[in-house]
Design an enzyme around this catalytic site. Structure first.
Site, mmCIF file in Angstrom:
data_model
loop_
_atom_site.group_PDB
_atom_site.id
_atom_site.type_symbol
_atom_site.label_atom_id
_atom_site.label_comp_id
_atom_site.label_asym_id
_atom_site.label_seq_id
_atom_site.Cartn_x
_atom_site.Cartn_y
_atom_site.Cartn_z
ATOM 1 N N ASP A 19 0.169 -3.218 8.206
ATOM 2 C CA ASP A 19 -1.209 -2.990 8.617
ATOM 3 C C ASP A 19 -1.882 -4.328 8.906
ATOM 4 O O ASP A 19 -1.660 -5.284 8.172
ATOM 5 C CB ASP A 19 -1.980 -2.300 7.496
ATOM 6 C CG ASP A 19 -1.539 -0.854 7.295
ATOM 7 O OD1 ASP A 19 -0.810 -0.326 8.133
ATOM 8 O OD2 ASP A 19 -1.918 -0.265 6.273
ATOM 9 N N HIS A 57 0.847 -1.196 0.000
ATOM 10 C CA HIS A 57 0.000 0.000 0.000
ATOM 11 C C HIS A 57 0.885 1.249 0.000
ATOM 12 O O HIS A 57 1.932 1.290 0.657
ATOM 13 C CB HIS A 57 -0.930 0.013 1.223
ATOM 14 C CG HIS A 57 -2.180 -0.792 1.007
ATOM 15 N ND1 HIS A 57 -2.840 -1.440 2.026
ATOM 16 C CD2 HIS A 57 -2.893 -1.036 -0.123
ATOM 17 C CE1 HIS A 57 -3.905 -2.063 1.522
ATOM 18 N NE2 HIS A 57 -3.950 -1.840 0.229
ATOM 19 N N ASP A 92 0.891 4.172 1.308
ATOM 20 C CA ASP A 92 1.318 4.916 2.505
ATOM 21 C C ASP A 92 2.477 4.237 3.222
ATOM 22 O O ASP A 92 3.011 4.768 4.194
ATOM 23 C CB ASP A 92 0.137 5.140 3.467
ATOM 24 C CG ASP A 92 -0.556 3.854 3.886
ATOM 25 O OD1 ASP A 92 -0.699 2.945 3.038
ATOM 26 O OD2 ASP A 92 -0.964 3.749 5.062
ATOM 27 N N HIS A 93 2.892 3.064 2.715
ATOM 28 C CA HIS A 93 4.010 2.343 3.335
ATOM 29 C C HIS A 93 5.226 2.236 2.428
ATOM 30 O O HIS A 93 6.288 1.828 2.886
ATOM 31 C CB HIS A 93 3.564 0.939 3.762
ATOM 32 C CG HIS A 93 2.491 0.996 4.803
ATOM 33 N ND1 HIS A 93 2.737 0.826 6.138
ATOM 34 C CD2 HIS A 93 1.168 1.272 4.697
ATOM 35 C CE1 HIS A 93 1.614 0.983 6.820
ATOM 36 N NE2 HIS A 93 0.644 1.254 5.969
ATOM 37 N N HIS A 146 -0.136 4.960 12.968
ATOM 38 C CA HIS A 146 -1.033 4.751 11.832
ATOM 39 C C HIS A 146 -2.482 5.117 12.177
ATOM 40 O O HIS A 146 -3.411 4.345 11.960
ATOM 41 C CB HIS A 146 -0.920 3.280 11.367
ATOM 42 C CG HIS A 146 -1.419 3.017 9.968
ATOM 43 N ND1 HIS A 146 -2.751 2.818 9.688
ATOM 44 C CD2 HIS A 146 -0.772 2.906 8.784
ATOM 45 C CE1 HIS A 146 -2.884 2.586 8.397
ATOM 46 N NE2 HIS A 146 -1.703 2.643 7.818
HETATM 47 ZN ZN LIG Z 1 -1.421 1.817 5.924
HETATM 48 ZN ZN LIG Z 2 -2.420 -1.122 4.165
#
Ligand SMILES: [Zn+2]
Ligand SMILES: [Zn+2]
Length: 300
Positions: free
Chosen positions: A199, A53, A55-56, A257
């Protein structure tokens, strides 16, 4: 997504006395945040990516490119789930990017992914929409302090014999006296363990990965009132993170997060998530950008 109050995911680990920085996740804007921190970009040697993802990992290629412009003599090894290797190769090809330092990409599955004389890193699958992995960094135990004075006092000649005693071996001198290494060594120093889980929604695999850790960093995207949303989107509430910490028996938990819906000043804010977690696991803190934590050696 980033907010004015914080950036997206990235945690830096500084293994003591190694002049190295290991990153866990590399969200967009990571290299800008590094410039504002006291971390040195040229010391980055390993980057662990939990999942694909944005955001990572959207900060990864920018950071690698910058490393190439700053005479980054050190090799960088990247670890993460498939298709991380394809992604790095393809972006490099399409943007005609070549590193002037050795770059390794290791696609991970469960288990041991790195080991040297001081550390091991293992990973375990989490429960998320995309394949996601938590990472566990374990510092190996160190032998106890060797009492040189005692050895000298007993007239044991210095040199290789000290090395053998240090390793706990039995030593016999030419004069017939015998000594046990254990009698010259203090208690072994217990290694420290840091676990990074994001996550994920609550899962047993996170509990097993975090077992007895000194520090667990766990995502807490949602407040308790939004638990259904957390389950549906395969994220955690602050309470779920606390439950993992409690069941794993860790020493300390740090939440990270957070959803932008809990922006400071909103009806439900980051402090509420912290309180919810502490009601289950009191040794909890919430992360903010540039928060620095010393993981102390545990006194037995
Ligand atoms: Zn995330
Ligand atoms: Zn994620």
């Amino acid at each position: 997504m980033p907010t004015r109050a914080r950036n997206v995911s990235c945690v830096a680990l500084r293994p003591p006395q190694r002049a190295e920085v290991w990153l866990f996740d590399c969200g967009e804007g990571t290299q800008h945040q590094l410039l504002r921190s006291d971390l040195n970009i040229s010391q980055i040697s390993r980057i662990f990516i939990t999942h694909m993802h944005g955001d990572h990992m959207l900060g990864l290629m920018g950071l690698l490119a910058t490393c190439g412009m700053t005479a980054h003599a050190r090799a960088i090894d990247i670890y993460g789930p498939r298709p991380l290797g394809d992604y790095v190769r393809e972006v490099s090809r399409r943007t005609q990017f070549q590193t002037n330092y050795p770059l390794g990409v290791q696609e991970v599955s469960e288990g041991l992914i790195f080991e040297d004389e001081e550390y091991t890193v293992t990973c375990a699958p989490l429960k998320h929409r995309l394949p996601a992995f938590g990472f566990r960094v374990t510092e190996k135990d160190r032998p106890g302090h060797f009492d040189v004075e005692k050895a000298r006092h007993l007239g044991i000649p210095s040199g290789p014999l000290y090395g053998r005693l240090k390793r706990g071996e039995r030593v016999t001198l030419p004069d017939g006296r015998t000594f046990e290494g254990a009698d010259f060594c203090g208690p072994a120093q217990r290694g420290r363990t840091v676990v990074y889980c994001t996550d994920t929604t609550y899962c047993r695999s996170a509990v097993e990965l975090a077992r007895d850790a000194d520090l667990l960093i766990h995502e807490a995207t949602f407040a308790e009132a939004d638990e259904a949303l957390a389950v549906r989107s395969t994220h955690s509430t602050a309470r779920m993170a606390a439950r993992v910490a409690k069941e794993a028996g860790v020493q300390a938990l740090v939440l990270t997060h957070f959803s932008p819906r809990y922006f400071p000043g909103n009806e439900v804010g980051p402090e509420d998530l912290l309180l919810e977690a502490r009601s289950v696991f009191p040794a909890t803190e919430s992360a903010h950008d540039f928060l620095t934590i010393d993981v102390e050696r545990r006194v037995e």
